[in-house]
Motif scaffolding. Structure first.
Motif, PDB file in Angstrom:
ATOM      1  N   ALA A 201       0.822  -1.210   0.000  1.00 40.65           N
ATOM      2  CA  ALA A 201       0.000   0.000   0.000  1.00 40.65           C
ATOM      3  C   ALA A 201       0.853   1.255   0.000  1.00 40.65           C
ATOM      4  N   PHE A 202       1.942   1.275   0.784  1.00 45.47           N
ATOM      5  CA  PHE A 202       2.774   2.461   0.877  1.00 45.47           C
ATOM      6  C   PHE A 202       3.532   2.720  -0.419  1.00 45.47           C
ATOM      7  N   THR A 203       3.981   1.694  -1.096  1.00 44.33           N
ATOM      8  CA  THR A 203       4.732   1.873  -2.337  1.00 44.33           C
ATOM      9  C   THR A 203       3.850   1.932  -3.572  1.00 44.33           C
ATOM     10  N   GLY A 204       2.619   1.447  -3.470  1.00 48.26           N
ATOM     11  CA  GLY A 204       1.733   1.416  -4.619  1.00 48.26           C
ATOM     12  C   GLY A 204       1.831   0.158  -5.435  1.00 48.26           C
ATOM     13  N   VAL A 205       2.795  -0.706  -5.129  1.00 49.89           N
ATOM     14  CA  VAL A 205       2.980  -1.908  -5.937  1.00 49.89           C
ATOM     15  C   VAL A 205       1.892  -2.937  -5.666  1.00 49.89           C
ATOM     16  N   GLY A 206       1.238  -2.866  -4.517  1.00 47.72           N
ATOM     17  CA  GLY A 206       0.254  -3.878  -4.159  1.00 47.72           C
ATOM     18  C   GLY A 206      -0.978  -3.870  -5.027  1.00 47.72           C
ATOM     19  N   SER A 207      -1.515  -2.698  -5.306  1.00 52.85           N
ATOM     20  CA  SER A 207      -2.755  -2.616  -6.058  1.00 52.85           C
ATOM     21  C   SER A 207      -2.541  -2.635  -7.556  1.00 52.85           C
ATOM     22  N   GLU A 208      -1.280  -2.695  -8.022  1.00 50.78           N
ATOM     23  CA  GLU A 208      -1.012  -2.702  -9.447  1.00 50.78           C
ATOM     24  C   GLU A 208      -0.314  -3.965  -9.918  1.00 50.78           C
ATOM     25  N   SER A 209       0.006  -4.881  -9.008  1.00 48.18           N
ATOM     26  CA  SER A 209       0.796  -6.043  -9.393  1.00 48.18           C
ATOM     27  C   SER A 209      -0.030  -7.103 -10.096  1.00 48.18           C
ATOM     28  N   PHE A 212      -5.403 -10.093  -8.396  1.00 46.56           N
ATOM     29  CA  PHE A 212      -5.679 -10.587  -7.045  1.00 46.56           C
ATOM     30  C   PHE A 212      -5.521  -9.471  -6.020  1.00 46.56           C
ATOM     31  N   THR A 213      -4.329  -8.858  -5.966  1.00 43.36           N
ATOM     32  CA  THR A 213      -4.099  -7.805  -4.986  1.00 43.36           C
ATOM     33  C   THR A 213      -4.834  -6.544  -5.347  1.00 43.36           C
ATOM     34  N   SER A 214      -5.037  -6.296  -6.642  1.00 47.24           N
ATOM     35  CA  SER A 214      -5.810  -5.114  -7.033  1.00 47.24           C
ATOM     36  C   SER A 214      -7.231  -5.209  -6.490  1.00 47.24           C
ATOM     37  N   VAL A 286      -7.272   5.459   2.664  1.00 47.73           N
ATOM     38  CA  VAL A 286      -7.427   4.703   1.422  1.00 47.73           C
ATOM     39  C   VAL A 286      -7.250   5.592   0.198  1.00 47.73           C
ATOM     40  N   ARG A 287      -7.608   6.875   0.328  1.00 49.17           N
ATOM     41  CA  ARG A 287      -7.398   7.776  -0.816  1.00 49.17           C
ATOM     42  C   ARG A 287      -5.917   7.971  -1.093  1.00 49.17           C
ATOM     43  N   GLU A 288      -5.112   8.067  -0.046  1.00 51.19           N
ATOM     44  CA  GLU A 288      -3.668   8.184  -0.239  1.00 51.19           C
ATOM     45  C   GLU A 288      -3.099   6.911  -0.847  1.00 51.19           C
ATOM     46  N   MET A 289      -3.655   5.765  -0.455  1.00 48.06           N
ATOM     47  CA  MET A 289      -3.211   4.506  -1.049  1.00 48.06           C
ATOM     48  C   MET A 289      -3.504   4.476  -2.547  1.00 48.06           C
ATOM     49  N   ARG A 290      -4.676   4.954  -2.922  1.00 52.66           N
ATOM     50  CA  ARG A 290      -5.005   4.991  -4.349  1.00 52.66           C
ATOM     51  C   ARG A 290      -4.074   5.942  -5.092  1.00 52.66           C
ATOM     52  N   ALA A 293      -0.791   4.249  -5.638  1.00 59.85           N
ATOM     53  CA  ALA A 293      -0.888   3.227  -6.676  1.00 59.85           C
ATOM     54  C   ALA A 293      -0.901   3.855  -8.060  1.00 59.85           C
ATOM     55  N   GLU A 294      -1.616   4.965  -8.211  1.00 57.96           N
ATOM     56  CA  GLU A 294      -1.653   5.639  -9.503  1.00 57.96           C
ATOM     57  C   GLU A 294      -0.291   6.222  -9.861  1.00 57.96           C
ATOM     58  N   ARG A 295       0.421   6.760  -8.872  1.00 51.43           N
ATOM     59  CA  ARG A 295       1.764   7.296  -9.149  1.00 51.43           C
ATOM     60  C   ARG A 295       2.723   6.189  -9.559  1.00 51.43           C
ATOM     61  N   TYR A 296       2.602   5.033  -8.891  1.00 52.64           N
ATOM     62  CA  TYR A 296       3.470   3.913  -9.256  1.00 52.64           C
ATOM     63  C   TYR A 296       3.184   3.443 -10.681  1.00 52.64           C
TER      64      TYR A 296
END
Length: 362
Positions: A201-209, A212-214, A286-290, A293-296
């Motif tokens: 969540a902090f790096t953004g890689v979780g929701s874009e990998s 499943f994680t998305s 959660v908005r910061e997490m999104r 993810a978009e920046r990543y």
């Protein structure tokens, strides 16, 4: 001699015996068990003394636990790898992951350029390299999830076999505290799983990998958006807790204009409540997490677009193209023309054109 004499005095002998027992206990453990014990003792000290050391302290303990897990399971992995069925199973697992990674990379190339990834083989390979952090994340997450599912059955099996005098299933005879070690390992595996989710969540890689994680992270995103949308459309506010006088705030305001809140109401993370005070070990709106993810994802696309323009495309071609543009020949009749354009998000515009060459003419 003075120090040894001090420990031999009558009033210090109980302390000496305790220290000797602790030393023998520590020496009887292997490296992995020492890592588990050190991490657990640090956690107990923090909880008993009620210290606010922050997320870095939990990360340090998780790192110690991860070191113990790697040192304990790496020889097992090598043992499985050197067997024919184990090698086939491991290769099958990585073949499945590689197939998903190839598909994800092809979709990334198509999303940037608008053409099939088969026309840009070098960029497709570079997109796979860009996807490696995400797929390393998802494989680690899957392994930890499988461990959480299998660990209760392993603990139950140890309890059932203990009355029969069976020391352990795959440990050497001198391995001590098998069940306790497995229980501590299970607890810290859950902590590692939470740390891994928060790292994604902090790096953004979780929701874009991967899908499943998305889907896992998007569940929190959509839940937060649904609450805000309901507030904006209906004007109904969530019932708040009573204040110090015992009176609760009204749940709805008739005719009032409800603005969208600047901060989301929900956070994802680990929260510990003690005596009415909530401590956030690792949390993020959660908005910061999104946004992360978009920046990543935008960073991946920018790197891929730069690679396509600098390394994949050609500045000269047999096909006619605009001045200052670069070309990728898709086939004998079509080209992909790339132009620098600061008005688009990635800085490059892509267009498929007919190949006008001396062979084909106009």
């Amino acid at each position: 001699m003075k120090i040894s004499g001090l420990f031999n005095r009558p009033f210090t002998r109980p302390l000496t015996r305790i220290l000797i027992s602790l030393k023998r206990f520590w020496q009887s453990l292997n490296f992995a068990q020492r890592c588990y014990v050190a991490a657990t003792v640090l956690l107990l000290v923090e909880l008993v003394l009620m210290l606010e050391l922050g997320p870095w302290f939990l990360a340090l303990m998780s790192l110690m636990m991860l070191t113990g897990l790697v040192s304990e399971f790496w020889p097992r992995f090598l043992h499985v790898w050197h067997s024919l069925p184990g090698k086939a199973l491991i290769l099958l697992f990585y073949a499945v992951v590689a197939n998903f990674a190839l598909g994800n990379a092809a979709g990334m190339v198509n999303e940037v350029t608008g053409v099939a990834a088969s026309s840009l083989p070098y960029s497709h390979n570079f997109a796979i390299l860009l996807s490696l952090p995400g797929w390393f994340f998802i494989t680690s997450l899957l392994m930890l999830l499988l461990a959480q599912v299998a660990m209760p059955f392993y603990l139950l099996l140890l309890l059932l076999l203990k009355p029969f005098g069976i020391h352990a299933l795959w440990h050497p005879p001198h391995y001590r505290f098998v069940f306790t070690t497995a229980l501590v390992r299970w607890f810290w595996s859950i902590a590692l799983l939470i740390q891994l989710l928060m790292l994604g969540a902090f790096t953004g890689v979780g929701s874009e990998s991967s899908a499943f994680t998305s889907g896992l992270y998007e569940g929190f995103f959509h839940a937060d958006e649904d609450v805000q949308k309901k507030v904006i459309e209906t004007g109904i506010l969530p019932a708040s807790a009573p204040d110090s006088t015992g009176n609760a705030e009204p749940a709805s305001v008739a005719g009032a204009v409800i603005d969208e809140p600047e901060e989301p109401a929900a956070n994802l993370g680990v929260h510990i409540t003690r005596d009415g005070d909530t401590t956030n070990l690792a949390s993020m709106p959660v908005r910061e997490m999104r946004a992360r993810a978009e920046r990543y994802h935008s960073l991946q696309q920018s790197m891929l677009a730069y690679f396509i323009y600098v390394y994949e495309s050609d500045s000269r071609s047999r096909c006619q193209h605009s001045q200052g543009s670069k070309v990728v020949e898709l086939n004998d009749y079509e080209i992909l023309e790339i132009l620098k354009d600061d008005s688009v998000p990635l800085g490059y515009s892509y267009s498929v054109k007919r190949c006008i060459s001396p062979a084909f003419g106009q």
